[in-house]
Design a protein around this motif. Sequence first.
Motif, mmCIF file in Angstrom:
data_model
loop_
_atom_site.group_PDB
_atom_site.id
_atom_site.type_symbol
_atom_site.label_atom_id
_atom_site.label_comp_id
_atom_site.label_asym_id
_atom_site.label_seq_id
_atom_site.Cartn_x
_atom_site.Cartn_y
_atom_site.Cartn_z
ATOM 1 N N PHE A 62 0.826 -1.206 0.000
ATOM 2 C CA PHE A 62 0.000 0.000 0.000
ATOM 3 C C PHE A 62 0.860 1.255 0.000
ATOM 4 O O PHE A 62 0.638 2.183 -0.782
ATOM 5 N N GLY A 63 1.837 1.292 0.912
ATOM 6 C CA GLY A 63 2.659 2.484 1.043
ATOM 7 C C GLY A 63 3.484 2.781 -0.190
ATOM 8 O O GLY A 63 3.572 3.925 -0.642
ATOM 9 N N THR A 64 4.086 1.746 -0.773
ATOM 10 C CA THR A 64 4.953 1.956 -1.938
ATOM 11 C C THR A 64 4.174 2.488 -3.134
ATOM 12 O O THR A 64 4.593 3.462 -3.778
ATOM 13 N N TYR A 65 3.041 1.875 -3.454
ATOM 14 C CA TYR A 65 2.267 2.324 -4.607
ATOM 15 C C TYR A 65 1.728 3.735 -4.403
ATOM 16 O O TYR A 65 1.715 4.554 -5.320
ATOM 17 N N TYR A 66 1.291 4.031 -3.200
ATOM 18 C CA TYR A 66 0.722 5.347 -2.908
ATOM 19 C C TYR A 66 1.796 6.437 -3.022
ATOM 20 O O TYR A 66 1.617 7.434 -3.737
ATOM 21 N N PHE A 67 2.915 6.255 -2.344
ATOM 22 C CA PHE A 67 3.924 7.317 -2.305
ATOM 23 C C PHE A 67 4.735 7.393 -3.592
ATOM 24 O O PHE A 67 5.176 8.481 -3.973
ATOM 25 N N LEU A 68 4.934 6.287 -4.270
ATOM 26 C CA LEU A 68 5.632 6.349 -5.545
ATOM 27 C C LEU A 68 4.790 7.095 -6.573
ATOM 28 O O LEU A 68 5.312 7.900 -7.364
ATOM 29 N N SER A 69 3.472 6.863 -6.555
ATOM 30 C CA SER A 69 2.579 7.590 -7.464
ATOM 31 C C SER A 69 2.635 9.090 -7.188
ATOM 32 O O SER A 69 2.700 9.911 -8.112
ATOM 33 N N LEU A 70 2.636 9.483 -5.913
ATOM 34 C CA LEU A 70 2.723 10.901 -5.563
ATOM 35 C C LEU A 70 4.073 11.491 -5.966
ATOM 36 O O LEU A 70 4.140 12.604 -6.498
ATOM 37 N N TYR A 71 5.148 10.746 -5.737
ATOM 38 C CA TYR A 71 6.476 11.240 -6.097
ATOM 39 C C TYR A 71 6.582 11.490 -7.601
ATOM 40 O O TYR A 71 7.080 12.537 -8.038
ATOM 41 N N LEU A 72 6.116 10.534 -8.392
ATOM 42 C CA LEU A 72 6.237 10.663 -9.844
ATOM 43 C C LEU A 72 5.416 11.828 -10.379
ATOM 44 O O LEU A 72 5.837 12.524 -11.309
ATOM 45 N N GLN A 73 4.234 12.081 -9.798
ATOM 46 C CA GLN A 73 3.355 13.121 -10.332
ATOM 47 C C GLN A 73 3.588 14.486 -9.682
ATOM 48 O O GLN A 73 3.514 15.511 -10.364
ATOM 49 N N GLN A 74 3.862 14.505 -8.366
ATOM 50 C CA GLN A 74 3.998 15.793 -7.687
ATOM 51 C C GLN A 74 5.423 16.345 -7.722
ATOM 52 O O GLN A 74 5.605 17.560 -7.772
ATOM 53 N N ILE A 81 -2.818 0.236 8.288
ATOM 54 C CA ILE A 81 -1.932 0.649 9.380
ATOM 55 C C ILE A 81 -0.639 1.244 8.813
ATOM 56 O O ILE A 81 -0.187 2.318 9.229
ATOM 57 N N GLY A 82 -0.045 0.544 7.852
ATOM 58 C CA GLY A 82 1.208 1.012 7.280
ATOM 59 C C GLY A 82 1.067 2.343 6.577
ATOM 60 O O GLY A 82 1.903 3.244 6.757
ATOM 61 N N LEU A 83 0.011 2.477 5.770
ATOM 62 C CA LEU A 83 -0.178 3.721 5.029
ATOM 63 C C LEU A 83 -0.393 4.899 5.972
ATOM 64 O O LEU A 83 0.149 5.992 5.764
ATOM 65 N N ALA A 84 -1.187 4.680 7.030
ATOM 66 C CA ALA A 84 -1.426 5.761 7.986
ATOM 67 C C ALA A 84 -0.136 6.168 8.689
ATOM 68 O O ALA A 84 0.153 7.363 8.843
ATOM 69 N N ALA A 85 0.647 5.189 9.121
ATOM 70 C CA ALA A 85 1.915 5.495 9.801
ATOM 71 C C ALA A 85 2.873 6.225 8.865
ATOM 72 O O ALA A 85 3.522 7.209 9.252
ATOM 73 N N MET A 86 2.965 5.744 7.627
ATOM 74 C CA MET A 86 3.867 6.370 6.658
ATOM 75 C C MET A 86 3.402 7.786 6.308
ATOM 76 O O MET A 86 4.221 8.710 6.183
ATOM 77 N N ALA A 87 2.091 7.967 6.141
ATOM 78 C CA ALA A 87 1.568 9.288 5.784
ATOM 79 C C ALA A 87 1.827 10.298 6.903
ATOM 80 O O ALA A 87 2.194 11.449 6.648
ATOM 81 N N THR A 88 1.630 9.867 8.145
ATOM 82 C CA THR A 88 1.881 10.752 9.280
ATOM 83 C C THR A 88 3.354 11.150 9.343
ATOM 84 O O THR A 88 3.695 12.328 9.517
ATOM 85 N N ALA A 89 4.232 10.169 9.196
ATOM 86 C CA ALA A 89 5.679 10.442 9.250
ATOM 87 C C ALA A 89 6.121 11.322 8.086
ATOM 88 O O ALA A 89 6.882 12.280 8.264
ATOM 89 N N ALA A 90 5.634 10.999 6.880
ATOM 90 C CA ALA A 90 6.020 11.773 5.696
ATOM 91 C C ALA A 90 5.538 13.213 5.792
ATOM 92 O O ALA A 90 6.276 14.157 5.468
ATOM 93 N N TYR A 111 8.676 11.356 1.454
ATOM 94 C CA TYR A 111 8.454 10.085 0.763
ATOM 95 C C TYR A 111 9.581 9.097 1.053
ATOM 96 O O TYR A 111 9.341 7.889 1.179
ATOM 97 N N ALA A 112 10.815 9.609 1.150
ATOM 98 C CA ALA A 112 11.952 8.733 1.444
ATOM 99 C C ALA A 112 11.771 8.051 2.801
ATOM 100 O O ALA A 112 12.061 6.849 2.953
ATOM 101 N N LEU A 113 11.279 8.803 3.789
ATOM 102 C CA LEU A 113 11.034 8.209 5.097
ATOM 103 C C LEU A 113 9.946 7.142 5.012
ATOM 104 O O LEU A 113 10.050 6.084 5.654
ATOM 105 N N ALA A 143 8.509 1.324 5.143
ATOM 106 C CA ALA A 143 7.999 0.133 4.451
ATOM 107 C C ALA A 143 9.078 -0.940 4.358
ATOM 108 O O ALA A 143 8.811 -2.137 4.567
ATOM 109 N N GLY A 144 10.312 -0.528 4.040
ATOM 110 C CA GLY A 144 11.406 -1.490 3.927
ATOM 111 C C GLY A 144 11.737 -2.149 5.250
ATOM 112 O O GLY A 144 11.940 -3.373 5.321
ATOM 113 N N LEU A 145 11.777 -1.359 6.320
ATOM 114 C CA LEU A 145 12.061 -1.922 7.636
ATOM 115 C C LEU A 145 10.930 -2.836 8.105
ATOM 116 O O LEU A 145 11.167 -3.824 8.818
ATOM 117 N N GLY A 146 9.704 -2.510 7.707
ATOM 118 C CA GLY A 146 8.588 -3.396 8.024
ATOM 119 C C GLY A 146 8.757 -4.759 7.377
ATOM 120 O O GLY A 146 8.465 -5.795 7.985
#
Length: 492
Positions: free
Chosen positions: A284-296, A412-421, A442-444, A449-452
């Motif tokens: 979930f986290g990778t697809y969401y944040f990679l899509s944002l990185y590529l477009q934004q 859970i992962g997406l919420a944690a990643m979004a809050t941290a990012a 996004y890097a964070l 995600a990787g550490l998870g």
Amino acid sequence: MSLKLRSAPPWAVLVACCTAQFMVILDVTIVNVALPQMRDALGLSTNGLQWVVNAYTLTFAGFLMLGGRAADLWGRRRIFLIGLVLFTVCSLIGGLAQNGAWLITARAAQGIGGAILAPATLSLLTSRFTDPHERRRALGAWSITSASGAAVGVLVGGILTDLLDWRWVLFVNVPIGAAVVALALLAMAESRPDGAKPRLDVLGALTVTSGLAVLVYGIVGTTSHPWGSAQTLITLAVGAALLTVFAITETRIAANPLVPFSVFKRRSLTVVNAVTLSIGAANFGTYYFLSLYLQQVQKYSPLQAGLDFLPVGLSAFTGALIGTRLVVRLGVRNQLILGTAVAASGLIWIAATVAPGQSYLGNLLIPLILFGGGIGLSFTPMAMGATQGVPPDQAGLASGLINATRQVGGAIGLAAMATAASSVTSRHTASAGIPRALTDGYALAFLIAGLGLVAGMLLAFALPSASGQKHGTERAQAAPDTRKAVSARARR
């Protein structure tokens, strides 16, 4: 408990189940690249735009256990068709949306359809394919569609949004769903218990569904309300209380529990579900944040962003294809360790090197292939470990568990990643500028995600070894023959 199973062409069952599972996984990510167009067309706020994704995730996670148990009790083909029709109709309604509330409501109902449908696909396969070799091949095909569906969703979403309209990311499900309904009606056999139908555990169904829904609601809401806010804490406490009532109901009250807790005595099922939490969060986290990185940050069009996900889908497809054969040699445990380790290395690589304006081919292609390939390798052992040794009348329960775990892990992962990012981006915007600040956030997220996945890899060491699984299978296969021999001696 024996099962009535009329003959049906194996290929028809496999095609119907894999296509349906592909649709469900596809819709987790297909809307991502269309979100800016949805916002402009329907006047959605930033919070409303977030709920186009979260409404589907919320209901999907909340109703999966109910869908899995209903398939066991009321017939897998019947529940499969109910879920498929609901999913398809709600896709059409969502594509016709004239405002944000309409779209979000349709996505929530679509998630319920997916939650009913997804467990039935896996339980139909495990009940139809009883020979170990055939079952491994069937689960391999199911795993391939599951592994590649998310990446293909982003690609298809980008193509449809750029060439047609954002509404087609939902309309595309209608002809596919109609074709699968026709195939299931014509060729799929029913699989249901003999004798009287047990009553569904209503209290258990209500508490686990509402508990998961409230818990996921509280988690995904942390993108707009901090973890320590009163709203978040109260929501999470209510969700935890409902799940506590569910546990008491299943162990102390229910005569026919929705989730017999004895199923968790199977170490393979319990550990695999724990590993699946990390896989769901990473996906979930990778697809969401990679899509944002590529477009934004990189300013790619929806089509270009979608095409950049193609290597992820192809590597996931290849990994799942190889994994179907490799698992025979490595075993469930070793292949899960390998898959999560490879996927984690790709995400940690991205987290360490991602930057504004960098070359996709030079900086992202190889780590994305590693991520996709590792996830693909993980899906077949994940499905096998979750259903290994589970009685036929609990196949829907096991498949519901593994699907629910992946969705809850994703939320859970997406919420944690979004809050941290978001926190990192807010701190860095003034000093580094918006592109750099967004990238740092996004890097964070990629690092989390990787550490998870590293944590999932370590959990996989708790699974039985390949030799232990083999001996367990031999004992299970020998048990019926032993009982027959004892019976024959008794008759003599």
